[in-house]
Design a protein around this motif. Sequence first.
Motif, PDB file in Angstrom:
ATOM      1  N   CYS A 102       1.582   3.816  -2.912  1.00  0.00           N
ATOM      2  CA  CYS A 102       0.609   4.840  -3.295  1.00  0.00           C
ATOM      3  C   CYS A 102       0.196   5.698  -2.102  1.00  0.00           C
ATOM      4  O   CYS A 102       0.110   6.910  -2.191  1.00  0.00           O
ATOM      5  CB  CYS A 102      -0.644   4.201  -3.887  1.00  0.00           C
ATOM      6  SG  CYS A 102      -0.365   3.480  -5.503  1.00  0.00           S
ATOM      7  N   HIS A 103      -0.104   5.002  -0.984  1.00  0.00           N
ATOM      8  CA  HIS A 103      -0.681   5.736   0.147  1.00  0.00           C
ATOM      9  C   HIS A 103       0.369   6.386   1.037  1.00  0.00           C
ATOM     10  O   HIS A 103       0.028   7.168   1.912  1.00  0.00           O
ATOM     11  CB  HIS A 103      -1.559   4.804   0.992  1.00  0.00           C
ATOM     12  CG  HIS A 103      -2.859   4.491   0.321  1.00  0.00           C
ATOM     13  ND1 HIS A 103      -3.932   5.339   0.331  1.00  0.00           N
ATOM     14  CD2 HIS A 103      -3.255   3.428  -0.416  1.00  0.00           C
ATOM     15  CE1 HIS A 103      -4.934   4.815  -0.357  1.00  0.00           C
ATOM     16  NE2 HIS A 103      -4.549   3.641  -0.825  1.00  0.00           N
ATOM     17  N   CYS A 139       0.811  -1.219   0.000  1.00  0.00           N
ATOM     18  CA  CYS A 139       0.000   0.000   0.000  1.00  0.00           C
ATOM     19  C   CYS A 139       0.848   1.274   0.000  1.00  0.00           C
ATOM     20  O   CYS A 139       0.445   2.286  -0.574  1.00  0.00           O
ATOM     21  CB  CYS A 139      -0.913   0.040   1.215  1.00  0.00           C
ATOM     22  SG  CYS A 139      -1.640  -1.564   1.615  1.00  0.00           S
ATOM     23  N   SER A 142     -11.337   4.200  -8.130  1.00  0.00           N
ATOM     24  CA  SER A 142     -10.211   3.986  -9.047  1.00  0.00           C
ATOM     25  C   SER A 142      -9.085   3.166  -8.437  1.00  0.00           C
ATOM     26  O   SER A 142      -8.061   2.945  -9.072  1.00  0.00           O
ATOM     27  CB  SER A 142      -9.676   5.325  -9.551  1.00  0.00           C
ATOM     28  OG  SER A 142      -9.328   6.119  -8.465  1.00  0.00           O
ATOM     29  N   MET A 143      -9.253   2.696  -7.216  1.00  0.00           N
ATOM     30  CA  MET A 143      -8.212   1.813  -6.656  1.00  0.00           C
ATOM     31  C   MET A 143      -8.533   0.361  -6.997  1.00  0.00           C
ATOM     32  O   MET A 143      -9.672  -0.069  -6.861  1.00  0.00           O
ATOM     33  CB  MET A 143      -8.121   1.992  -5.145  1.00  0.00           C
ATOM     34  CG  MET A 143      -7.159   1.003  -4.521  1.00  0.00           C
ATOM     35  SD  MET A 143      -7.032   1.172  -2.739  1.00  0.00           S
ATOM     36  CE  MET A 143      -6.819  -0.537  -2.273  1.00  0.00           C
ATOM     37  N   GLN A 155     -14.728   4.653   8.755  1.00  0.00           N
ATOM     38  CA  GLN A 155     -15.196   3.392   8.171  1.00  0.00           C
ATOM     39  C   GLN A 155     -14.985   2.209   9.099  1.00  0.00           C
ATOM     40  O   GLN A 155     -13.936   2.094   9.732  1.00  0.00           O
ATOM     41  CB  GLN A 155     -14.462   3.128   6.845  1.00  0.00           C
ATOM     42  CG  GLN A 155     -14.913   4.030   5.719  1.00  0.00           C
ATOM     43  CD  GLN A 155     -14.077   3.831   4.472  1.00  0.00           C
ATOM     44  OE1 GLN A 155     -13.307   2.875   4.396  1.00  0.00           O
ATOM     45  NE2 GLN A 155     -14.212   4.743   3.536  1.00  0.00           N
TER      46      GLN A 155
HETATM   47  C1  HEC Z   1      -1.775   1.891  -7.126  1.00  0.00           C
HETATM   48  C2  HEC Z   1      -1.983   2.787  -6.054  1.00  0.00           C
HETATM   49  C3  HEC Z   1      -2.687   2.246  -4.818  1.00  0.00           C
HETATM   50  C4  HEC Z   1      -2.322   1.188  -4.031  1.00  0.00           C
HETATM   51  C5  HEC Z   1      -1.145   0.247  -4.219  1.00  0.00           C
HETATM   52  C6  HEC Z   1      -3.272   1.137  -2.965  1.00  0.00           C
HETATM   53  N1  HEC Z   1      -4.190   2.102  -3.112  1.00  0.00           N
HETATM   54 FE1  HEC Z   1      -5.706   2.515  -1.847  1.00  0.00          FE
HETATM   55  N2  HEC Z   1      -6.326   4.012  -3.022  1.00  0.00           N
HETATM   56  C7  HEC Z   1      -5.694   4.425  -4.168  1.00  0.00           C
HETATM   57  C8  HEC Z   1      -6.450   5.471  -4.769  1.00  0.00           C
HETATM   58  C9  HEC Z   1      -6.076   6.187  -6.078  1.00  0.00           C
HETATM   59  C10 HEC Z   1      -7.556   5.709  -3.946  1.00  0.00           C
HETATM   60  C11 HEC Z   1      -8.667   6.720  -4.137  1.00  0.00           C
HETATM   61  C12 HEC Z   1      -9.723   6.011  -4.984  1.00  0.00           C
HETATM   62  C13 HEC Z   1     -10.838   6.939  -5.420  1.00  0.00           C
HETATM   63  O1  HEC Z   1     -11.378   7.630  -4.569  1.00  0.00           O
HETATM   64  O2  HEC Z   1     -11.145   6.918  -6.609  1.00  0.00           O
HETATM   65  C14 HEC Z   1      -7.450   4.762  -2.864  1.00  0.00           C
HETATM   66  C15 HEC Z   1      -8.349   4.693  -1.824  1.00  0.00           C
HETATM   67  C16 HEC Z   1      -8.187   3.878  -0.714  1.00  0.00           C
HETATM   68  C17 HEC Z   1      -9.055   3.876   0.436  1.00  0.00           C
HETATM   69  C18 HEC Z   1     -10.275   4.727   0.620  1.00  0.00           C
HETATM   70  C19 HEC Z   1     -11.429   4.083  -0.069  1.00  0.00           C
HETATM   71  C20 HEC Z   1     -12.730   4.865   0.151  1.00  0.00           C
HETATM   72  O3  HEC Z   1     -13.564   4.387   0.873  1.00  0.00           O
HETATM   73  O4  HEC Z   1     -12.828   5.938  -0.473  1.00  0.00           O
HETATM   74  C21 HEC Z   1      -8.558   2.946   1.303  1.00  0.00           C
HETATM   75  C22 HEC Z   1      -9.115   2.562   2.646  1.00  0.00           C
HETATM   76  C23 HEC Z   1      -7.381   2.372   0.685  1.00  0.00           C
HETATM   77  N3  HEC Z   1      -7.196   2.956  -0.525  1.00  0.00           N
HETATM   78  C24 HEC Z   1      -6.605   1.398   1.271  1.00  0.00           C
HETATM   79  C25 HEC Z   1      -5.543   0.773   0.631  1.00  0.00           C
HETATM   80  C26 HEC Z   1      -4.804  -0.308   1.185  1.00  0.00           C
HETATM   81  C27 HEC Z   1      -5.044  -0.914   2.558  1.00  0.00           C
HETATM   82  C28 HEC Z   1      -3.876  -0.659   0.271  1.00  0.00           C
HETATM   83  C29 HEC Z   1      -2.855  -1.797   0.371  1.00  0.00           C
HETATM   84  C30 HEC Z   1      -3.416  -3.096   0.320  1.00  0.00           C
HETATM   85  C31 HEC Z   1      -4.017   0.212  -0.853  1.00  0.00           C
HETATM   86  N4  HEC Z   1      -5.038   1.071  -0.611  1.00  0.00           N
HETATM   87  C32 HEC Z   1      -3.233   0.183  -1.968  1.00  0.00           C
HETATM   88  C33 HEC Z   1      -4.539   3.915  -4.721  1.00  0.00           C
HETATM   89  C34 HEC Z   1      -3.860   2.825  -4.219  1.00  0.00           C
END
Ligand code: HEC
Length: 465
Positions: A351-352, A348, A406-407, A391
Motif C-alpha cells: 500500500c505504502h 506495508c 481507514s488503515m 510522529q
Molecule cells: C491495505 C493498505 C495498507 C497497508 C498494508 C498498510 N497501510 Fe498504512 N495506511 C494505509 C492508509 C489507507 C492510510 C491512511 C489512513 C487514513 O488517513 O485514513 C495509512 C496510514 C498510515 C500511517 C499514517 C497514520 C497517521 O497517523 O495518519 C502510517 C504511519 C502507516 N500507515 C504505516 C503503515 C505501516 C508501518 C504498515 C505496515 C505494517 C502499513 N501502514 C500498512 C493503508 C495501508
Amino acid sequence: MAHRSSAPESEPEIRFLGYLAEFDTTRKLLAACNQIRQAGYKKTDAYTPFPVHGIDGALGIKRTKLPFLVLGVGLVAVAVGIGMQWYVNGPTEDFWPFPGYTFRIGGMPEWSLPANIPVTFEIIVLLSAFATFFGMWAFNRLPQLSNPLFRLDRFKRVTSDRFFLMIDSDDPIFDETQTREQLEQAGAIMVERVDHDMSDAKLPGFLKPLTVCMLCLALLPPALIYRARGMTNPEPRLHAVPDMDWQDKSKSQTVSPLLEVAATTPTFLFGDGRAMRPDVAGSVAWGELSTDDRFYRGYEPGTFPTADAGSDENDVKPEPQWLTTFPDEVEIGDDLFKRGQNRYNIYCALCHGYAGYGDGLVTRRAMSLNIQGKGAWTQTKSLHDPAVVAQPVGRLYDTISNGRNSMGPYRAQIPEADRWAIVFYLKALQATNTAKIGETTAAVNSVDAVVAGSKNTDKDFGERE
Ligand code: HEC
C-alpha cells in the motif's frame, strides 16, 4: 370335448438372431474369425473364457472412438468452466438477461485466467469422467437387460473351456444356409441357431406402474414444501429437538436465571443476581499478559487516558504519552534495520510503496478504480508526510498495532519485536528524505552501514522473504 376358452394367447414374438458356432481351441476360433472376416461379415462377436490375443484383429474390430468423445466433452468443459466464472465474476452489470455479480475484491481484477484454472480443471475432470462412463455404456448399447445367449445350455461352457463365434442375422451378407455352411467349414464343432423370445427382453410388467408411482411420490415433498412456503400458519412451529430449542441459558448483560419465584423474594441461580460471571480471580484477557507498556504498547507506563477522558464529542481524543525513543528491549543496529526492511516490504509496501510515498501497487490499482468511479479508497498516506515524520516512534508503533483511521491493524500478523523493527526502518526511510548533510542518527547510520555492506543495493531494497 371340453369347451376351451377361446381367448387367443398372445403369440410369443420370436426373433432369429443369428448363428452361434462353437470351437474347442483358441487356434480354431482365431482361424474361423479370420475366414469369416475375409468372407465379408461385419456383425460378428466372439465369446471366450479368457482374453484371446489377436481376436480384435481377427474380427476386424476397430479401436474404440471413446477417447474422441471424451476429448470433445473435455473441450466443452473448458468452455463451460471458463464461461461460468467469467459470467459470475466478470463485468456484466448490463449483461442480458441476467447480470453477473461483478465481484470487486481488494483491487483484484474482475477477470483473471490463472484464478479460474482450478475450477475449470475440476469441471474438465468431472465431465470427462461422465463422458467416459456413460459413453462406454452408449457405445456398448448397455444396459442390456437380458441376453438370449444365456438361455442356451451349450453356451454355459463359455466360462470354462469353449469358444464361441456369433454372426448376427442382420449382417448384410447373412444367409440362412450359406452362413451355416461357412461356419461349419471354418471348423466349428457345432453351429446353433439363436432365437430370441422378445418377451424375455421386456421389463417385468409391474415395473412401469411402480416407477410412475415412485415419481409421483417423489414430487410430494417438494410440493408440500412449496405449499407451506406460500401460506401462513397460526400453529406454533414444529420443534424437532426441543432440548436444543429451549435450553437453559442466559444471555449476556441480563439478570441471573430465576430458580423459583417465591411469594415475596425471587431466588436467583447466582447470588449476585447477574447472569454473567466475573472473571476468575487472576485470569488474564487475551493480549493483556504483557505488562510492559513501553515495549508492548508504545507509551509511557500509566499514561493511557482514562475511559471517560475526552468523551465529549467535541473534545480532541486524548492520547497517551507516546515513546520518543525505542524501548530497551529493542536492539538498535543493522540487524534491526534489515529485519524492518524485510517486514516493511512484506506488510506495508503493497500500500505504502517500497519508498513509503503511498504509491504501492494496491493503492495505485485502487485509486485508478476511484477515478473510474468504481471505488471509495482512501489515499494511502505518504510516510514522508510532515505530520507522519513528526510522529514519535511510539505512535508509529501504535499505528501498526491498532491501525489508524481507514488503515487496519496489523498486530495479529506482526509480532511486537517486528513492529519495532518496522518503525526503525520507517524512521530510516524518512531520514532519506529529511536528513541534513553531516547529521547522524541511529537510523541514518544503519542505512549507511547496510548500503555500504550490500553489493547490490537495488536488490537489497527490494528483497522479500
Ligand atoms: C491495505 C493498505 C495498507 C497497508 C498494508 C498498510 N497501510 Fe498504512 N495506511 C494505509 C492508509 C489507507 C492510510 C491512511 C489512513 C487514513 O488517513 O485514513 C495509512 C496510514 C498510515 C500511517 C499514517 C497514520 C497517521 O497517523 O495518519 C502510517 C504511519 C502507516 N500507515 C504505516 C503503515 C505501516 C508501518 C504498515 C505496515 C505494517 C502499513 N501502514 C500498512 C493503508 C495501508
